[in-house]
Motif scaffolding. Structure first.
Motif: not given
Ligand SMILES: Cc1cc2nc3c(=O)[nH]c(=O)nc-3n(C[C@H](O)[C@H](O)[C@H](O)COP(=O)(O)O)c2cc1C
Length: 170
Positions: A104, A131-138
């Motif tokens: 994530f 980088w962060t993956d917006p599809s894994q918000p939690h």
């Protein structure tokens, strides 16, 4: 006591990408952003990090727990771990080591200080891009209790209104 979350550290040595599991890590400084990471000379990743001075810290969510342990129980000298564990390498921007698509967050790092490597295998890494993956918000991070058991992130509480001395961090 437990250290920082369990992370994956990717390297690229002589064109070959590799990944290891790391539990002994900690934040050292906000600016420049420095992260301490203990990586022992028994790891192939140690050689790669010493020779290239670059890595990526990839932070797995709890759904990757089994793979994370398995990655820490074999060596890139014997196994193509990206293939073996179904991880997708993505090109980083600042370093040769790959990001991991399934994680994530990915932090591209350069070795900033090796003064404590000889005594403690402790690399001081500077984060140069994140980088962060917006599809894994939690995501729920994993924390190693030292014996093969893990605690997962739980509830988040917000105490920002009490951070009176540290407003610039909010
Ligand atoms: C949960 C867990 C945490 C680990 N933490 C560390 C660590 O902090 N430092 C380290 O050098 N090795 C650590 N290891 C061991 C390495 O991941 C392991 O030696 C791995 O095989 C190294 O891979 P490599 O030879 O491809 O670099 C850990 C392993 C596990 C399973």
């Amino acid at each position: 006591m437990e250290p920082g979350p369990v992370i994956l550290v990717t390297t690229q040595h002589r064109g070959i990408p590799n990944v290891m599991t790391n539990g002994f890590n900690m934040m050292v400084r906000h600016a420049p952003p420095l992260i301490g990471c203990t990586i022992g000379p028994w790891d192939h990743s140690y050689t790669a990090l010493r020779e290239t001075g670059e890595c990526v810290i990839s932070i797995p969510g709890s759904e990757l727990a089994g793979a994370v342990v398995d990655i820490g129980n074999c060596s890139g000298q014997d196994v193509d771990k990206f293939h073996e564990f179904g991880l997708t390498p993505l090109a980083a921007q600042e370093v040769q080591a790959p990001l991991i698509a399934e994680c994530f967050a990915n932090i591209e790092c350069r070795v900033a200080d090796t003064a404590l490597v000889g005594r403690y295998d402790l690399f001081i890494l500077e984060a140069v891009r994140a980088w962060t993956d917006p599809s894994q918000p939690h995501p729920r991070m994993l924390h190693h209790r030292g014996d093969g058991t893990f605690t997962l992130d739980g509830e988040t509480i917000d105490l920002k209104d009490r951070m009176t001395k540290w407003q610039y961090l909010l």
